[in-house]
Design a protein around this motif. Sequence first.
Motif, mmCIF file in Angstrom:
data_model
loop_
_atom_site.group_PDB
_atom_site.id
_atom_site.type_symbol
_atom_site.label_atom_id
_atom_site.label_comp_id
_atom_site.label_asym_id
_atom_site.label_seq_id
_atom_site.Cartn_x
_atom_site.Cartn_y
_atom_site.Cartn_z
ATOM 1 N N GLN A 18 42.529 44.144 33.857
ATOM 2 C CA GLN A 18 43.155 43.197 34.774
ATOM 3 C C GLN A 18 42.132 42.203 35.327
ATOM 4 O O GLN A 18 42.380 41.004 35.385
ATOM 5 N N GLU A 19 40.961 42.697 35.726
ATOM 6 C CA GLU A 19 39.915 41.809 36.237
ATOM 7 C C GLU A 19 39.456 40.825 35.162
ATOM 8 O O GLU A 19 39.295 39.632 35.427
ATOM 9 N N TRP A 21 41.177 39.836 32.547
ATOM 10 C CA TRP A 21 42.269 38.900 32.273
ATOM 11 C C TRP A 21 42.315 37.808 33.336
ATOM 12 O O TRP A 21 42.438 36.636 33.009
ATOM 13 N N GLU A 22 42.206 38.193 34.603
ATOM 14 C CA GLU A 22 42.234 37.203 35.686
ATOM 15 C C GLU A 22 41.067 36.229 35.576
ATOM 16 O O GLU A 22 41.240 35.021 35.742
ATOM 17 N N MET A 23 39.879 36.733 35.279
ATOM 18 C CA MET A 23 38.721 35.853 35.150
ATOM 19 C C MET A 23 38.909 34.878 33.989
ATOM 20 O O MET A 23 38.613 33.689 34.111
ATOM 21 N N SER A 24 39.432 35.362 32.856
ATOM 22 C CA SER A 24 39.630 34.473 31.711
ATOM 23 C C SER A 24 40.751 33.477 31.979
ATOM 24 O O SER A 24 40.651 32.309 31.605
ATOM 25 N N TYR A 25 41.797 33.925 32.646
ATOM 26 C CA TYR A 25 42.917 33.036 32.954
ATOM 27 C C TYR A 25 42.475 31.876 33.852
ATOM 28 O O TYR A 25 42.915 30.756 33.705
ATOM 29 N N PHE A 26 41.580 32.182 34.784
ATOM 30 C CA PHE A 26 41.141 31.170 35.740
ATOM 31 C C PHE A 26 39.858 30.461 35.321
ATOM 32 O O PHE A 26 39.213 29.826 36.142
ATOM 33 N N PRO A 33 42.627 34.615 27.623
ATOM 34 C CA PRO A 33 43.559 35.564 28.254
ATOM 35 C C PRO A 33 44.449 36.306 27.253
ATOM 36 O O PRO A 33 44.740 37.488 27.429
#
Length: 127
Positions: A18-19, A21-26, A33
């Motif tokens: 989850q961490e 994914w969030e870092m890649s998404y942002f 992501p």
Amino acid sequence: MISSAVNEAVILKTLSYQEAWEMSYFGANVLHPRTIIPVMRYGIPIMIRNIFNLSAPGTKICHPSVNDHEDMQNLQNHVKGFATIDNLALVNVEGTGMAGVPGTASAIFGAVKDVGANVIMISQVHL
């Protein structure tokens, strides 16, 4: 990952899916992501390594273990990463004449299209 934006940055031993994914998404560009979703679903760990310094420890992306939760409670700082987006503007459009007026959104987004801007987020509130 070590960043020049933070002098006290350290290499993380682990990150949860989850961490990551969030870092890649942002904006973190190490992983896309969409690459994280299948490995998360099947529990496949990912190892991130520095190709320019292979002797440096890497970061393992996986499901968090019980020990990871205990380690997290002992940390003084819980920030594991941040992402920035260059050349980004926030445009706030508001007014009493916007609610229920046909064509308002079309005019706003038409102006955005005319200047070739890329919209990454839209938020609307009705009061």
